[in-house]
Design an enzyme around this catalytic site. Structure first.
Site, mmCIF file in Angstrom:
data_model
loop_
_atom_site.group_PDB
_atom_site.id
_atom_site.type_symbol
_atom_site.label_atom_id
_atom_site.label_comp_id
_atom_site.label_asym_id
_atom_site.label_seq_id
_atom_site.Cartn_x
_atom_site.Cartn_y
_atom_site.Cartn_z
ATOM 1 N N TYR A 61 -17.636 -18.003 -17.408
ATOM 2 C CA TYR A 61 -17.204 -19.079 -16.506
ATOM 3 C C TYR A 61 -16.938 -18.405 -15.165
ATOM 4 C CZ TYR A 61 -14.421 -23.063 -14.795
ATOM 5 O OH TYR A 61 -13.939 -24.128 -14.071
ATOM 6 N N THR A 101 -15.630 -7.894 -14.005
ATOM 7 C CA THR A 101 -15.586 -8.183 -12.567
ATOM 8 C C THR A 101 -14.526 -7.380 -11.824
ATOM 9 O OG1 THR A 101 -15.112 -9.982 -10.977
ATOM 10 C CG2 THR A 101 -14.031 -10.100 -13.095
ATOM 11 N N TYR A 125 -9.481 -16.913 -12.867
ATOM 12 C CA TYR A 125 -10.755 -16.289 -13.213
ATOM 13 C C TYR A 125 -10.559 -14.811 -13.549
ATOM 14 C CZ TYR A 125 -15.266 -14.008 -12.507
ATOM 15 O OH TYR A 125 -16.382 -13.222 -12.654
#
Length: 299
Positions: A61, A101, A125
């Protein structure tokens, strides 16, 4: 070598498929066969059917701002979904490479982040991706976590393509100048992953854990934008602005610079030059039919 990558579309999936040949098979597996949220119990069966040698856990996502309003879904995919893939890998005895990330860091460090630096995400996130890292590490014995950043390619939605889309209609564009990172070509990530897979499947690999994989050197968003337009031959003036002048729901790290020293030491992978890679992708995008340039494929 049979590589299974989770997700039907996306920048990394598309870049890996582009490298497939008679010796490297890339199987993209996503919905409906592989549904990380609705049917997590079917994941192991779906993967086993494909008989891969290695799994790339790339489905995620990635709607950073939207995640602030949909934390449950972000965690369901980025944390629980990642764990389900890792559990399948462990059950089937297959190594897994999980993609993470730079957003796991708060961006407060002045230098480059190494793998040993303590994560402190500032967004849903980032927090969901960090939880995914933790669950993958706890679940799969043979795992590699690759943190990357500022990914772009001719596929999907990304900063480079947004600039090229806006350029023809704008004389000026305001771009954030006080956030720094490593613009990273998905093609370079894909080729590095192929190299890593080869090492892992050689049978003599034991250096499992976290690695940073980004292109070399650094830039701010505004510096990168200026270079994109230079490569494209577009006369667009970039107006540098502060991040606080461009409000968003999710807080981005001011410093996303990642050190690739460990990756180079273990895998002998030298970071690619982001300027050279940007020029290559700009040329690719400008030579693609406009119907494909601005498609809906996500990372």
């Amino acid at each position: 070598m049979r590589i299974l990558v989770t997700g039907n579309h996306g920048q990394l999936v598309s870049s890996l498929i582009a490298l497939a040949n008679s010796e490297i098979q890339v199987i993209a597996l996503g919905r409906p066969e592989l549904d990380l949220v609705a049917s997590p119990r079917t994941i192991c069966t779906a993967i086993a059917f494909e008989k891969p040698d290695i799994i790339i856990s790339a489905a995620a996502y990635t709607a950073v701002d939207k995640a602030e309003d949909e934390p449950e879904r972000a965690y369901a995919i980025n944390a629980n979904g990642a764990q389900a893939i890792a559990q399948a890998a462990e059950t089937l005895g297959i190594p897994v490479i999980h993609i993470s990330t730079d957003y796991v860091f708060d961006g407060e460090k002045t230098g480059y982040y190494s793998e040993s630096d303590t994560p402190a995400p500032r967004s849903v996130y980032g927090a969901s991706k960090l939880e995914g890292e933790r669950l993958v590490a706890e679940t799969a014995t043979r795992h590699i976590i690759l943190r990357t950043a500022w990914v772009y390619s001719p596929y999907g939605n990304n900063f480079l393509k947004t600039m090229l889309r806006l350029g023809p209609d704008r004389h000026e564009i305001s771009v954030v100048s006080d956030q720094y990172g490593n613009p990273t070509s998905a093609a370079n990530i894909a080729s590095s992953i192929i190299h890593i897979c080869t090492r892992i499947l050689s049978g003599e690999f034991h250096d499992w854990g976290i690695y940073h994989l980004v292109d070399g050197s650094e830039a701010s968003w505004s510096e990168w934008a200026e270079y994109i337009f230079e490569c494209a031959g577009m006369a667009v003036r970039i107006i540098p602005i502060k991040a606080e002048e461009y409000p968003s729901k999710a807080t981005r790290p001011y410093n996303s610079r990642l050190s690739t020293d460990k990756l180079n030491r273990v895998f002998s992978l030298e970071a690619s030059d982001w300027k050279l890679s940007t020029k290559i992708v700009v040329d690719q995008v400008l030579n693609i039919n406009s119907d494909n340039i601005y498609g809906d494929t996500t990372q």
